[in-house]
Design a protein around this motif. Structure first.
Motif, PDB file in Angstrom:
ATOM      1  N   ALA A 126       0.827  -1.202   0.000  1.00 30.34           N
ATOM      2  CA  ALA A 126       0.000   0.000   0.000  1.00 30.34           C
ATOM      3  C   ALA A 126       0.867   1.260   0.000  1.00 30.34           C
ATOM      4  O   ALA A 126       0.445   2.310  -0.456  1.00 30.34           O
ATOM      5  CB  ALA A 126      -0.920   0.007   1.208  1.00 30.34           C
ATOM      6  N   GLY A 127       2.062   1.141   0.532  1.00 26.74           N
ATOM      7  CA  GLY A 127       2.939   2.300   0.596  1.00 26.74           C
ATOM      8  C   GLY A 127       2.493   3.288   1.655  1.00 26.74           C
ATOM      9  O   GLY A 127       2.885   4.436   1.672  1.00 26.74           O
ATOM     10  N   THR A 128       1.614   2.846   2.544  1.00 26.32           N
ATOM     11  CA  THR A 128       1.124   3.707   3.612  1.00 26.32           C
ATOM     12  C   THR A 128       0.846   2.851   4.837  1.00 26.32           C
ATOM     13  O   THR A 128       0.584   1.667   4.721  1.00 26.32           O
ATOM     14  CB  THR A 128      -0.153   4.469   3.195  1.00 26.32           C
ATOM     15  N   ASP A 129       0.898   3.444   5.999  1.00 25.90           N
ATOM     16  CA  ASP A 129       0.619   2.708   7.225  1.00 25.90           C
ATOM     17  C   ASP A 129      -0.871   2.562   7.475  1.00 25.90           C
ATOM     18  O   ASP A 129      -1.300   1.836   8.341  1.00 25.90           O
ATOM     19  CB  ASP A 129       1.250   3.419   8.424  1.00 25.90           C
ATOM     20  N   ASP A 136      -3.539   0.721  -5.385  1.00 28.05           N
ATOM     21  CA  ASP A 136      -4.941   0.903  -5.738  1.00 28.05           C
ATOM     22  C   ASP A 136      -5.161   0.624  -7.224  1.00 28.05           C
ATOM     23  O   ASP A 136      -4.335   0.997  -8.048  1.00 28.05           O
ATOM     24  CB  ASP A 136      -5.396   2.335  -5.413  1.00 28.05           C
ATOM     25  N   ASN A 137      -6.280   0.010  -7.518  1.00 27.92           N
ATOM     26  CA  ASN A 137      -6.646  -0.354  -8.877  1.00 27.92           C
ATOM     27  C   ASN A 137      -6.668   0.884  -9.795  1.00 27.92           C
ATOM     28  O   ASN A 137      -7.548   1.730  -9.686  1.00 27.92           O
ATOM     29  CB  ASN A 137      -8.025  -1.017  -8.825  1.00 27.92           C
ATOM     30  N   CYS A 152     -10.275  -0.788   0.202  1.00 31.57           N
ATOM     31  CA  CYS A 152      -9.953  -1.959  -0.612  1.00 31.57           C
ATOM     32  C   CYS A 152      -9.187  -1.522  -1.856  1.00 31.57           C
ATOM     33  O   CYS A 152      -9.568  -0.558  -2.522  1.00 31.57           O
ATOM     34  CB  CYS A 152     -11.253  -2.656  -0.991  1.00 31.57           C
ATOM     35  N   SER A 153      -8.090  -2.222  -2.184  1.00 30.95           N
ATOM     36  CA  SER A 153      -7.290  -1.811  -3.334  1.00 30.95           C
ATOM     37  C   SER A 153      -7.971  -2.187  -4.642  1.00 30.95           C
ATOM     38  O   SER A 153      -7.606  -1.694  -5.701  1.00 30.95           O
ATOM     39  CB  SER A 153      -5.906  -2.456  -3.264  1.00 30.95           C
ATOM     40  N   ASN A 154      -8.973  -3.040  -4.579  1.00 29.09           N
ATOM     41  CA  ASN A 154      -9.649  -3.465  -5.808  1.00 29.09           C
ATOM     42  C   ASN A 154     -10.859  -2.590  -6.131  1.00 29.09           C
ATOM     43  O   ASN A 154     -10.912  -1.950  -7.176  1.00 29.09           O
ATOM     44  CB  ASN A 154     -10.074  -4.926  -5.670  1.00 29.09           C
TER      45      ASN A 154
END
Ligand SMILES: [Zn+2]
Ligand SMILES: [Zn+2]
Length: 144
Positions: free
Chosen positions: A38-41, A104-105, A46-48
């Protein structure tokens, strides 16, 4: 439930001071969401399908009892050029802004960004006429 999970569930504001790195299954599209990548804490959507749940009043406080589905409704560009998603709660209408995560998509992001352009509230062919009515210089023949 082990002790650490209990703390997460009951300690108010836990996620304000702790990185949210739990993986979870998206309640909307069913895809497993993992924080890695994600590159974030704070992987909060949802990334999809980019949906999230209304669990925070302030980012990370888990203080909201709403629990509604937060739909991505818009994108905006922050001062540093980074994209952020505006989420809107389906149940109560609350808006919140969240940073875009690295995984993220991209197609979903683009389709949200294009949405207002793809369905403008007026016919596109009227833009020139409307600009003229507004006293602007929208005419294609202004160079004559
Ligand atoms: Zn999803
Ligand atoms: Zn809500």
């Amino acid at each position: 439930m082990n002790r650490e999970n209990k703390r997460k569930a009951y300690q108010k504001g836990y996620y304000k001071t702790h990185a949210c790195n739990d993986s979870f299954e998206c309640k909307i599209c069913g895809r497993p969401v993992v924080p890695a990548g994600a590159g974030t804490d704070h992987r909060n959507h949802c990334s999809n399908c980019l949906c999230s749940l209304h669990v925070d009043d302030e980012p990370g406080d888990r203080a909201s009892s709403c629990g509604g589905i937060m739909e991505p409704v818009a994108l905006w560009v922050r001062k540093d050029g980074e994209w952020a998603i505006i989420h809107r709660c389906r149940r109560c209408g609350k808006l919140s802004s969240n940073r875009v995560a690295a995984d993220d998509n991209p197609m979903k992001l683009m389709s949200i960004a294009m949405k207002p352009l793809a369905s403008p509230p007026f016919p596109l062919e009227h833009i020139e006429e409307m600009t003229r009515l507004m006293g602007g210089d929208g005419s294609m023949e202004s160079g004559k």
